[in-house]
Motif scaffolding. Structure first.
Motif, PDB file in Angstrom:
ATOM      1  N   ILE A 131     104.013  23.757  16.704  1.00 33.06           N
ATOM      2  CA  ILE A 131     103.518  24.313  15.453  1.00 33.06           C
ATOM      3  C   ILE A 131     103.315  25.807  15.657  1.00 33.06           C
ATOM      4  O   ILE A 131     103.285  26.305  16.785  1.00 33.06           O
ATOM      5  CB  ILE A 131     102.208  23.645  14.977  1.00 33.06           C
ATOM      6  N   SER A 132     103.194  26.519  14.571  1.00 33.05           N
ATOM      7  CA  SER A 132     103.021  27.970  14.665  1.00 33.05           C
ATOM      8  C   SER A 132     101.586  28.331  15.004  1.00 33.05           C
ATOM      9  O   SER A 132     100.660  27.516  14.859  1.00 33.05           O
ATOM     10  CB  SER A 132     103.412  28.636  13.339  1.00 33.05           C
ATOM     11  N   GLY A 133     101.407  29.571  15.434  1.00 31.42           N
ATOM     12  CA  GLY A 133     100.063  30.047  15.714  1.00 31.42           C
ATOM     13  C   GLY A 133      99.181  29.993  14.480  1.00 31.42           C
ATOM     14  O   GLY A 133      98.003  29.615  14.565  1.00 31.42           O
ATOM     15  N   LEU A 134      99.748  30.341  13.328  1.00 29.47           N
ATOM     16  CA  LEU A 134      98.968  30.289  12.089  1.00 29.47           C
ATOM     17  C   LEU A 134      98.587  28.860  11.736  1.00 29.47           C
ATOM     18  O   LEU A 134      97.441  28.590  11.344  1.00 29.47           O
ATOM     19  CB  LEU A 134      99.753  30.923  10.941  1.00 29.47           C
ATOM     20  N   ASP A 135      99.528  27.929  11.873  1.00 34.40           N
ATOM     21  CA  ASP A 135      99.211  26.535  11.566  1.00 34.40           C
ATOM     22  C   ASP A 135      98.126  25.990  12.495  1.00 34.40           C
ATOM     23  O   ASP A 135      97.270  25.198  12.078  1.00 34.40           O
ATOM     24  CB  ASP A 135     100.464  25.667  11.668  1.00 34.40           C
ATOM     25  N   PHE A 136      98.162  26.410  13.751  1.00 31.88           N
ATOM     26  CA  PHE A 136      97.102  25.999  14.678  1.00 31.88           C
ATOM     27  C   PHE A 136      95.755  26.523  14.204  1.00 31.88           C
ATOM     28  O   PHE A 136      94.755  25.794  14.211  1.00 31.88           O
ATOM     29  CB  PHE A 136      97.395  26.515  16.088  1.00 31.88           C
ATOM     30  N   MET A 137      95.709  27.781  13.786  1.00 25.35           N
ATOM     31  CA  MET A 137      94.461  28.363  13.286  1.00 25.35           C
ATOM     32  C   MET A 137      93.964  27.615  12.050  1.00 25.35           C
ATOM     33  O   MET A 137      92.760  27.338  11.916  1.00 25.35           O
ATOM     34  CB  MET A 137      94.684  29.835  12.961  1.00 25.35           C
ATOM     35  N   LEU A 138      94.870  27.262  11.160  1.00 25.75           N
ATOM     36  CA  LEU A 138      94.469  26.542   9.946  1.00 25.75           C
ATOM     37  C   LEU A 138      93.962  25.152  10.284  1.00 25.75           C
ATOM     38  O   LEU A 138      93.021  24.644   9.645  1.00 25.75           O
ATOM     39  CB  LEU A 138      95.645  26.470   8.975  1.00 25.75           C
ATOM     40  N   HIS A 139      94.564  24.522  11.286  1.00 26.73           N
ATOM     41  CA  HIS A 139      94.082  23.205  11.736  1.00 26.73           C
ATOM     42  C   HIS A 139      92.663  23.319  12.293  1.00 26.73           C
ATOM     43  O   HIS A 139      91.794  22.505  11.956  1.00 26.73           O
ATOM     44  CB  HIS A 139      95.029  22.656  12.796  1.00 26.73           C
ATOM     45  N   MET A 140      92.424  24.330  13.133  1.00 21.83           N
ATOM     46  CA  MET A 140      91.092  24.502  13.706  1.00 21.83           C
ATOM     47  C   MET A 140      90.071  24.843  12.623  1.00 21.83           C
ATOM     48  O   MET A 140      88.924  24.410  12.681  1.00 21.83           O
ATOM     49  CB  MET A 140      91.125  25.597  14.774  1.00 21.83           C
ATOM     50  N   ALA A 141      90.498  25.602  11.623  1.00 23.28           N
ATOM     51  CA  ALA A 141      89.600  25.934  10.511  1.00 23.28           C
ATOM     52  C   ALA A 141      89.224  24.678   9.734  1.00 23.28           C
ATOM     53  O   ALA A 141      88.076  24.520   9.310  1.00 23.28           O
ATOM     54  CB  ALA A 141      90.262  26.954   9.589  1.00 23.28           C
ATOM     55  N   ALA A 142      90.179  23.768   9.555  1.00 27.97           N
ATOM     56  CA  ALA A 142      89.887  22.525   8.849  1.00 27.97           C
ATOM     57  C   ALA A 142      88.861  21.694   9.605  1.00 27.97           C
ATOM     58  O   ALA A 142      87.979  21.079   8.999  1.00 27.97           O
ATOM     59  CB  ALA A 142      91.171  21.723   8.640  1.00 27.97           C
ATOM     60  N   LEU A 143      88.964  21.691  10.943  1.00 28.16           N
ATOM     61  CA  LEU A 143      87.979  20.962  11.746  1.00 28.16           C
ATOM     62  C   LEU A 143      86.582  21.556  11.590  1.00 28.16           C
ATOM     63  O   LEU A 143      85.582  20.846  11.744  1.00 28.16           O
ATOM     64  CB  LEU A 143      88.392  20.988  13.218  1.00 28.16           C
ATOM     65  N   LYS A 144      86.525  22.848  11.298  1.00 26.26           N
ATOM     66  CA  LYS A 144      85.240  23.505  11.085  1.00 26.26           C
ATOM     67  C   LYS A 144      84.799  23.444   9.631  1.00 26.26           C
ATOM     68  O   LYS A 144      83.812  24.088   9.259  1.00 26.26           O
ATOM     69  CB  LYS A 144      85.314  24.959  11.551  1.00 26.26           C
ATOM     70  N   MET A 145      85.542  22.690   8.826  1.00 24.28           N
ATOM     71  CA  MET A 145      85.191  22.484   7.410  1.00 24.28           C
ATOM     72  C   MET A 145      85.254  23.787   6.620  1.00 24.28           C
ATOM     73  O   MET A 145      84.473  24.008   5.691  1.00 24.28           O
ATOM     74  CB  MET A 145      83.802  21.849   7.286  1.00 24.28           C
ATOM     75  N   ILE A 146      86.184  24.667   6.973  1.00 24.29           N
ATOM     76  CA  ILE A 146      86.386  25.915   6.240  1.00 24.29           C
ATOM     77  C   ILE A 146      87.413  25.653   5.144  1.00 24.29           C
ATOM     78  O   ILE A 146      88.472  25.080   5.401  1.00 24.29           O
ATOM     79  CB  ILE A 146      86.867  27.038   7.172  1.00 24.29           C
ATOM     80  N   GLY A 147      87.134  26.069   3.924  1.00 24.14           N
ATOM     81  CA  GLY A 147      88.033  25.857   2.802  1.00 24.14           C
ATOM     82  C   GLY A 147      89.393  26.494   3.025  1.00 24.14           C
ATOM     83  O   GLY A 147      89.526  27.493   3.745  1.00 24.14           O
ATOM     84  N   THR A 148      90.415  25.951   2.366  1.00 24.84           N
ATOM     85  CA  THR A 148      91.796  26.371   2.608  1.00 24.84           C
ATOM     86  C   THR A 148      92.011  27.861   2.382  1.00 24.84           C
ATOM     87  O   THR A 148      92.624  28.546   3.204  1.00 24.84           O
ATOM     88  CB  THR A 148      92.754  25.567   1.705  1.00 24.84           C
ATOM     89  N   GLY A 149      91.517  28.362   1.258  1.00 22.13           N
ATOM     90  CA  GLY A 149      91.709  29.778   0.955  1.00 22.13           C
ATOM     91  C   GLY A 149      91.029  30.683   1.954  1.00 22.13           C
ATOM     92  O   GLY A 149      91.634  31.633   2.472  1.00 22.13           O
ATOM     93  N   ALA A 150      89.764  30.388   2.240  1.00 22.23           N
ATOM     94  CA  ALA A 150      89.013  31.197   3.206  1.00 22.23           C
ATOM     95  C   ALA A 150      89.629  31.077   4.594  1.00 22.23           C
ATOM     96  O   ALA A 150      89.666  32.057   5.353  1.00 22.23           O
ATOM     97  CB  ALA A 150      87.552  30.753   3.233  1.00 22.23           C
ATOM     98  N   ALA A 151      90.119  29.884   4.930  1.00 20.24           N
ATOM     99  CA  ALA A 151      90.710  29.672   6.249  1.00 20.24           C
ATOM    100  C   ALA A 151      91.930  30.563   6.448  1.00 20.24           C
ATOM    101  O   ALA A 151      92.104  31.170   7.510  1.00 20.24           O
ATOM    102  CB  ALA A 151      91.090  28.209   6.420  1.00 20.24           C
ATOM    103  N   ARG A 152      92.788  30.624   5.455  1.00 15.62           N
ATOM    104  CA  ARG A 152      94.000  31.451   5.585  1.00 15.62           C
ATOM    105  C   ARG A 152      93.643  32.925   5.700  1.00 15.62           C
ATOM    106  O   ARG A 152      94.243  33.659   6.489  1.00 15.62           O
ATOM    107  CB  ARG A 152      94.933  31.206   4.396  1.00 15.62           C
ATOM    108  N   ILE A 153      92.660  33.366   4.925  1.00 16.36           N
ATOM    109  CA  ILE A 153      92.244  34.773   4.996  1.00 16.36           C
ATOM    110  C   ILE A 153      91.687  35.089   6.378  1.00 16.36           C
ATOM    111  O   ILE A 153      92.056  36.094   7.009  1.00 16.36           O
ATOM    112  CB  ILE A 153      91.200  35.073   3.896  1.00 16.36           C
ATOM    113  N   GLN A 154      90.785  34.232   6.867  1.00 18.79           N
ATOM    114  CA  GLN A 154      90.186  34.467   8.182  1.00 18.79           C
ATOM    115  C   GLN A 154      91.223  34.393   9.297  1.00 18.79           C
ATOM    116  O   GLN A 154      91.236  35.230  10.205  1.00 18.79           O
ATOM    117  CB  GLN A 154      89.085  33.439   8.447  1.00 18.79           C
TER     118      GLN A 154
END
Length: 208
Positions: free
Chosen positions: A88-111
């Motif tokens: 998977i890409s580095g960005l997709d990994f970050m989005l996966h980890m953000a989901a585990l932290k219960m960060i919303g999709t929009g905020a997760a992508r920005i962060q």
């Protein structure tokens, strides 16, 4: 505040840590000591990746053992090694980890995008992790730890495998945080102009 009271850890018959008591307030604390003294073990305990054989750890007055999930929602942890998913890409990994932290999709992508840019991975965010060098993996592991503006950051050798300029950028990011930050580093001399505390871990000679 993170508090340790008479914390000890052993593996089989070998005692690694014994009777560690310390309180960590917001700010950076650098864990020092000789190789094999238990610095990484202490960080793993503070990140709730292990449970101590003796003593207690508490976060804001509540024992970690009773509510580890609540503690981990405010935790950023970057161990020395992470078993990354390779395809998977580095960005997709970050989005996966953000989901585990219960960060919303929009905020997760920005962060995620901002952190990858900050750590010099913006151009490689869409690349597969299997193409990343050791230094890139180190920076990706660090980036995920900062997702969600954590209350506590536990960083094991965050500048390992990084060149001096990149290491300085990483230190800038670390020292901007308002969290409780615990870290080990082989570049302590590079922190001379920064404000931090130290906790020295001594080597245990006896096997109990």
């Amino acid at each position: 505040m993170l508090e340790l009271i008479n914390v000890g850890q052993r593996y089989g018959r070998k005692t690694v840590l014994d009777g560690i008591s310390h309180s960590f307030a917001p700010g950076v604390t650098v864990i020092t000591g000789p190789s094999g003294a238990g610095k990484t073990t202490l960080l793993r305990l503070c990140a709730s990746a292990e449970r101590p054989k003796s003593g207690t750890l508490s976060w804001n007055g509540k024992p970690l053992g009773r509510s580890p999930r609540a503690f981990r929602t405010g935790l950023g942890y970057a161990p020395q090694r992470i078993d990354f998913p390779e395809d998977i890409s580095g960005l997709d990994f970050m989005l996966h980890m953000a989901a585990l932290k219960m960060i919303g999709t929009g905020a997760a992508r920005i962060q995620a995008t901002a952190l990858l840019d900050r750590l010099g991975l913006g151009r490689d965010a869409s690349g597969l992790i299997r193409t990343y060098s050791g230094g890139m993996r180190r920076r990706l592991g660090l980036a995920q730890a900062f997702l969600g503006d954590p209350d506590i950051l536990v960083l094991d050798e965050p500048t390992a495998e990084l060149d001096p300029v990149t290491a300085e950028h990483v230190h800038d990011l670390i020292f901007e945080q308002r969290a409780v930050v615990l870290m080990t580093t082989h570049l302590a001399e590079s922190l001379a102009n920064r404000k931090y505390q130290t906790l020295k871990i001594s080597m245990l000679d006896s096997v109990k």
